[in-house]
Design an enzyme around this catalytic site. Structure first.
Site, mmCIF file in Angstrom:
data_model
loop_
_atom_site.group_PDB
_atom_site.id
_atom_site.type_symbol
_atom_site.label_atom_id
_atom_site.label_comp_id
_atom_site.label_asym_id
_atom_site.label_seq_id
_atom_site.Cartn_x
_atom_site.Cartn_y
_atom_site.Cartn_z
ATOM 1 N N ASP A 103 0.820 -1.225 0.000
ATOM 2 C CA ASP A 103 0.000 0.000 0.000
ATOM 3 C C ASP A 103 0.854 1.276 0.000
ATOM 4 O OD1 ASP A 103 -2.320 -1.555 0.141
ATOM 5 O OD2 ASP A 103 -2.309 -1.540 2.326
ATOM 6 N N GLU A 110 -11.416 -2.130 -2.860
ATOM 7 C CA GLU A 110 -10.791 -1.354 -1.790
ATOM 8 C C GLU A 110 -9.685 -0.476 -2.362
ATOM 9 O OE1 GLU A 110 -9.271 -4.290 0.900
ATOM 10 O OE2 GLU A 110 -7.828 -5.094 -0.533
#
Length: 322
Positions: free
Chosen positions: A35, A201
């Site tokens: 991420d 997401e």
């Protein structure tokens, strides 16, 4: 024909066959970069923030590297009173005026008890971050969203935070000015949802020309070494677009992003497996870039082997192409 020319031709043909360019170069510390969030400071220093290590900080003189570990954003963890406040996820950094804002997630894997926090700094240097705690975005069982994966955009003078993971996927909410907490009386609304999988997401909204582009990840993100999904079930990066930052996103075929629509931007190809956790940045040196993590099938599938990479992207067709 010289050997390097042969290699170039073969590489080009492979890219055409796969439909995707291979990742651009990365040197230095390019692993364990789940991420990522990237930004360039005015002095030319690149900062990369990533999940784990209480938000790991790496810097480099160029997006290509060499990347060097500098420490943690919040070495004491988050002040948010919630399980997971010592293992912070999914950072997102943005420059707001003269200050840097870093949004992060407090959660534990597979649960809906989550919150989004924020820290600020004037330099981004390790040791300079001040934790402001919760933004007021919090989830619990029964809510339509999970409060993780924050991403900020300023649209027509309004601060909008896009977030969400599984449950009912991607949501957004306005923030106050400065963007430390949810705007008075505001509530979250849905931007993207796939009722067939709910596996969306990591969204971010990027403005290019007259459109806002909603990039997000879809599929299984993690644990590939222990439980690899059927082909196509792993992470991939999709996009929808709208003339508004707050909704009406559709894919290239006109399908609503709120009803399962989505156009693939990047997926597994060659040695690249499960690209996702992405961000989009208008780099002053390279133009718009898509950065992300993935696993290299030539090396291994473990979460700790996730690698940071990036590609330039073109919007010349009206849709982002790697």
């Amino acid at each position: 024909m010289k050997l390097h020319s042969v290699v170039w031709v073969i590489g080009t043909l492979q890219d055409i066959v796969s439909g995707y360019a291979n990742p651009e170069a990365c040197s230095g510390t390019c692993v364990n970069a789940h991420d990522p969030s990237v930004i360039r400071r005015s002095d030319g220093t690149y900062f990369r923030f990533s999940t784990g290590g209480k938000i790991a900080v790496h810097t480099a003189p160029d997006i290509m590297g060499p990347w060097t570990y500098k420490g943690a954003v919040l070495p004491s963890g988050s002040s948010i009173d919630l399980d997971g406040n010592q293992d912070l996820w999914a950072p997102e950094v943005a420059l707001v005026g003269s200050a840097y804002y870093l949004y992060y997630s407090v959660s534990t894997f597979g649960v809906q008890n989550s919150a989004i926090g924020v820290a600020t700094s004037s330099t981004m240097d390790v040791g300079s971050w001040k934790d402001l705690g919760s933004t007021g975005i919090r989830s619990s069982p029964g809510k339509p969203y999970n409060a993780i994966d924050p991403s900020l955009i300023i649209a027509d003078g309004t601060y909008l935070l896009t977030f969400g993971s599984f449950w009912k996927d991607i949501h957004q909410v306005p923030l106050k000015n400065p963007p430390k907490t949810v705007a008075s009386g505001a509530s979250a609304y849905q931007l993207a949802y796939d009722p067939a999988t709910t596996a969306e997401e990591g969204a971010c909204v990027f403005k290019r020309g007259s459109y806002y582009y909603l990039f997000y990840s879809k599929g299984q993100c993690c644990g590939y070494d222990a439980n690899r999904p059927p082909a196509g079930g792993e992470y991939k990066i999709l996009v929808c677009r709208s003339t508004s930052a707050t909704g009406g996103f559709v894919d290239a075929r006109g399908n609503a992003c709120s009803s399962g629509g989505g156009t693939v931007v990047l997926e597994s190809h060659g040695y690249v497996y499960g690209p996702g956790g992405q961000g989009v940045y208008d780099d002053p040196n390279y133009g718009p870039i898509l950065y992300y993590h993935y696993v290299d099938t030539r090396v291994g599938y473990a979460d700790g082997q996730k690698r940071f990479r990036w590609n330039t992207i073109s919007f010349s067709s009206g849709w982002p192409v790697v």
